[in-house]
Design a protein around this motif. Structure first.
Motif, mmCIF file in Angstrom:
data_model
loop_
_atom_site.group_PDB
_atom_site.id
_atom_site.type_symbol
_atom_site.label_atom_id
_atom_site.label_comp_id
_atom_site.label_asym_id
_atom_site.label_seq_id
_atom_site.Cartn_x
_atom_site.Cartn_y
_atom_site.Cartn_z
ATOM 1 N N LYS A 237 46.902 36.150 22.075
ATOM 2 C CA LYS A 237 47.634 35.650 23.250
ATOM 3 C C LYS A 237 47.340 36.517 24.468
ATOM 4 O O LYS A 237 47.238 36.006 25.595
ATOM 5 C CB LYS A 237 49.134 35.630 22.973
ATOM 6 N N ASP A 238 47.185 37.829 24.278
ATOM 7 C CA ASP A 238 46.875 38.726 25.398
ATOM 8 C C ASP A 238 45.517 38.379 25.996
ATOM 9 O O ASP A 238 45.333 38.408 27.217
ATOM 10 C CB ASP A 238 46.888 40.184 24.930
ATOM 11 N N SER A 239 44.559 38.046 25.118
ATOM 12 C CA SER A 239 43.223 37.674 25.589
ATOM 13 C C SER A 239 43.256 36.367 26.369
ATOM 14 O O SER A 239 42.642 36.235 27.426
ATOM 15 C CB SER A 239 42.265 37.553 24.399
ATOM 16 N N VAL A 240 44.002 35.386 25.844
ATOM 17 C CA VAL A 240 44.119 34.085 26.521
ATOM 18 C C VAL A 240 44.865 34.237 27.841
ATOM 19 O O VAL A 240 44.485 33.629 28.857
ATOM 20 C CB VAL A 240 44.825 33.056 25.605
ATOM 21 N N ASP A 241 45.917 35.062 27.871
ATOM 22 C CA ASP A 241 46.665 35.285 29.111
ATOM 23 C C ASP A 241 45.756 35.884 30.189
ATOM 24 O O ASP A 241 45.841 35.505 31.368
ATOM 25 C CB ASP A 241 47.857 36.211 28.858
ATOM 26 N N GLU A 242 44.894 36.821 29.778
ATOM 27 C CA GLU A 242 43.968 37.425 30.733
ATOM 28 C C GLU A 242 42.948 36.394 31.218
ATOM 29 O O GLU A 242 42.607 36.355 32.407
ATOM 30 C CB GLU A 242 43.241 38.610 30.088
ATOM 31 N N ALA A 243 42.491 35.550 30.309
ATOM 32 C CA ALA A 243 41.558 34.483 30.695
ATOM 33 C C ALA A 243 42.235 33.512 31.666
ATOM 34 O O ALA A 243 41.600 33.022 32.612
ATOM 35 C CB ALA A 243 41.063 33.747 29.451
ATOM 36 N N GLU A 244 43.501 33.237 31.457
ATOM 37 C CA GLU A 244 44.257 32.367 32.363
ATOM 38 C C GLU A 244 44.328 32.989 33.757
ATOM 39 O O GLU A 244 44.209 32.283 34.771
ATOM 40 C CB GLU A 244 45.682 32.154 31.828
ATOM 41 N N ARG A 245 44.523 34.295 33.808
ATOM 42 C CA ARG A 245 44.599 34.985 35.101
ATOM 43 C C ARG A 245 43.260 34.872 35.832
ATOM 44 O O ARG A 245 43.219 34.568 37.039
ATOM 45 C CB ARG A 245 44.963 36.462 34.892
ATOM 46 N N VAL A 246 42.171 35.072 35.085
ATOM 47 C CA VAL A 246 40.831 34.965 35.679
ATOM 48 C C VAL A 246 40.534 33.520 36.072
ATOM 49 O O VAL A 246 39.924 33.250 37.107
ATOM 50 C CB VAL A 246 39.766 35.480 34.684
ATOM 51 N N PHE A 247 41.013 32.591 35.259
ATOM 52 C CA PHE A 247 40.764 31.164 35.499
ATOM 53 C C PHE A 247 41.374 30.711 36.824
ATOM 54 O O PHE A 247 40.886 29.773 37.460
ATOM 55 C CB PHE A 247 41.347 30.343 34.338
ATOM 56 N N ALA A 248 42.437 31.361 37.236
ATOM 57 C CA ALA A 248 43.097 31.004 38.487
ATOM 58 C C ALA A 248 42.195 31.249 39.696
ATOM 59 O O ALA A 248 42.405 30.673 40.772
ATOM 60 C CB ALA A 248 44.391 31.799 38.638
ATOM 61 N N TYR A 249 41.158 32.084 39.518
ATOM 62 C CA TYR A 249 40.233 32.379 40.614
ATOM 63 C C TYR A 249 39.146 31.315 40.773
ATOM 64 O O TYR A 249 38.260 31.477 41.612
ATOM 65 C CB TYR A 249 39.571 33.740 40.382
ATOM 66 N N ARG A 250 39.219 30.240 39.996
ATOM 67 C CA ARG A 250 38.176 29.206 40.080
ATOM 68 C C ARG A 250 38.118 28.543 41.450
ATOM 69 O O ARG A 250 37.110 27.935 41.810
ATOM 70 C CB ARG A 250 38.387 28.147 38.984
ATOM 71 N N TYR A 251 39.208 28.637 42.205
ATOM 72 C CA TYR A 251 39.221 28.051 43.548
ATOM 73 C C TYR A 251 38.583 28.987 44.581
ATOM 74 O O TYR A 251 38.303 28.570 45.700
ATOM 75 C CB TYR A 251 40.652 27.727 43.972
ATOM 76 N N LEU A 252 38.387 30.228 44.201
ATOM 77 C CA LEU A 252 37.833 31.218 45.126
ATOM 78 C C LEU A 252 36.420 31.639 44.761
ATOM 79 O O LEU A 252 35.662 32.079 45.633
ATOM 80 C CB LEU A 252 38.734 32.466 45.157
ATOM 81 N N LYS A 253 36.055 31.501 43.505
ATOM 82 C CA LYS A 253 34.749 31.946 43.021
ATOM 83 C C LYS A 253 33.765 30.786 42.957
ATOM 84 O O LYS A 253 34.151 29.617 42.908
ATOM 85 C CB LYS A 253 34.886 32.561 41.622
ATOM 86 N N LYS A 254 32.472 31.137 42.938
ATOM 87 C CA LYS A 254 31.446 30.134 42.720
ATOM 88 C C LYS A 254 31.502 29.657 41.267
ATOM 89 O O LYS A 254 31.745 30.441 40.350
ATOM 90 C CB LYS A 254 30.056 30.684 43.015
ATOM 91 N N TRP A 255 31.238 28.363 41.077
ATOM 92 C CA TRP A 255 31.233 27.809 39.723
ATOM 93 C C TRP A 255 29.866 28.030 39.066
ATOM 94 O O TRP A 255 29.003 28.713 39.597
ATOM 95 C CB TRP A 255 31.609 26.327 39.766
ATOM 96 N N ASN A 256 29.726 27.435 37.871
ATOM 97 C CA ASN A 256 28.503 27.544 37.074
ATOM 98 C C ASN A 256 28.222 29.001 36.681
ATOM 99 O O ASN A 256 27.075 29.476 36.730
ATOM 100 C CB ASN A 256 27.296 26.950 37.812
#
Length: 261
Positions: A237-256
């Motif tokens: 769950k800690d790993s997934v929570d961290e991935a969720e936090r990083v995933f929130a940056y998808r609107y600011l980061k380049k995709w692909n």
């Protein structure tokens, strides 16, 4: 032409220029194992009939053959063809239903892992039932999403092909398991023995996704958010929570690309 058109029924003579009908039947059977072959020939020799049986010819008709006789045989063969079509469709539907049921069970399984409602022993046992060997020294989660413009029936079919390719490719990688997450995404679980191997697994997932997206005629993009490695399944769950936090940056980061913390 036979290989290109893929007919259900082939009617052939035996004695023909360039290639005799038995040789033709053998070659066609190798390429199209389900094709029904009828031989219409003036050759009554037993050896020809015996070879035709070995090849798996549906019927061997001796000339002269009346149109009524030929139509009667064709009707019988067509019934067999239609039955095989129906059986294949039923099998395909059964396999799709089984696949969807398995995917649902996997989603439910991941939820129970993340809510910590299962012991490690129960997780490992349930994983084996779902063909997952979850024993490892290191675990990490990747949140993966694919999106793009896929309007229309053709676009939706291409998108479905992409999703199928993604899941098939992930399944082929040792120590990598996916769980569906909504309509366009997955939680990808990577297992490794050390940090170096984990980095390789994550990079490999990214390369596979990039290759699939690049070969698709649609304008698609993917975003991979990598969590933090954890030592125990109970800590996933800690790993997934961290991935969720990083995933929130998808609107600011380049995709692909795959983004880590």
């Amino acid at each position: 032409m036979i290989v290109q058109e893929r007919p259900d029924i082939l009617i052939t003579d035996i004695k023909m220029p360039f290639m005799d009908g038995l040789e033709l039947s053998r070659l066609v059977r190798q390429e199209l194992p389900d094709i029904k072959i009828l031989i219409v020939s003036g050759c009554a020799e037993f050896e020809y009939a015996r070879e035709a049986i070995q090849i798996g010819v549906e019927d061997y008709l001796l000339k002269p053959v009346s149109s009524a006789e030929l139509l009667k045989v064709l009707r019988g063969v067509s019934v067999s063809v239609i039955q095989e079509w129906e059986e294949k469709e039923l099998l395909k539907k059964y396999e799709e239903d089984m696949w969807e049921n398995r995917e649902y069970k996997k989603e439910e399984f991941l939820t129970r892992i993340l809510t910590q409602s299962l012991s490690v022993t129960e997780i490992l046992a349930q994983g084996k039932i779902l063909s997952m060997d979850l024993s490892a020294r290191l675990y990490n989660a990747i949140l993966l999403k694919i999106t793009g413009d896929f309007d229309g029936a053709d676009g939706q079919n291409h998108m479905l092909d992409v999703f199928t390719d993604v899941e098939r490719t992930l399944e082929e990688q040792k120590g990598v398991y996916y769980f569906r997450r909504g309509l366009e995404g997955w939680v990808v679980l990577c297992l490794a023995e050390d940090e170096r191997q984990m980095n390789y697994k994550v990079e490999s997932v990214g390369e596979c996704i990039n290759r699939i997206i690049s070969s698709c005629p649609l304008q698609l993009e993917y975003f991979g958010a990598v969590g933090k490695p954890v030592l125990r399944l109970r800590e996933l769950k800690d790993s997934v929570d961290e991935a969720e936090r990083v995933f929130a940056y998808r609107y600011l980061k380049k995709w692909n690309q795959m983004i880590g913390s």
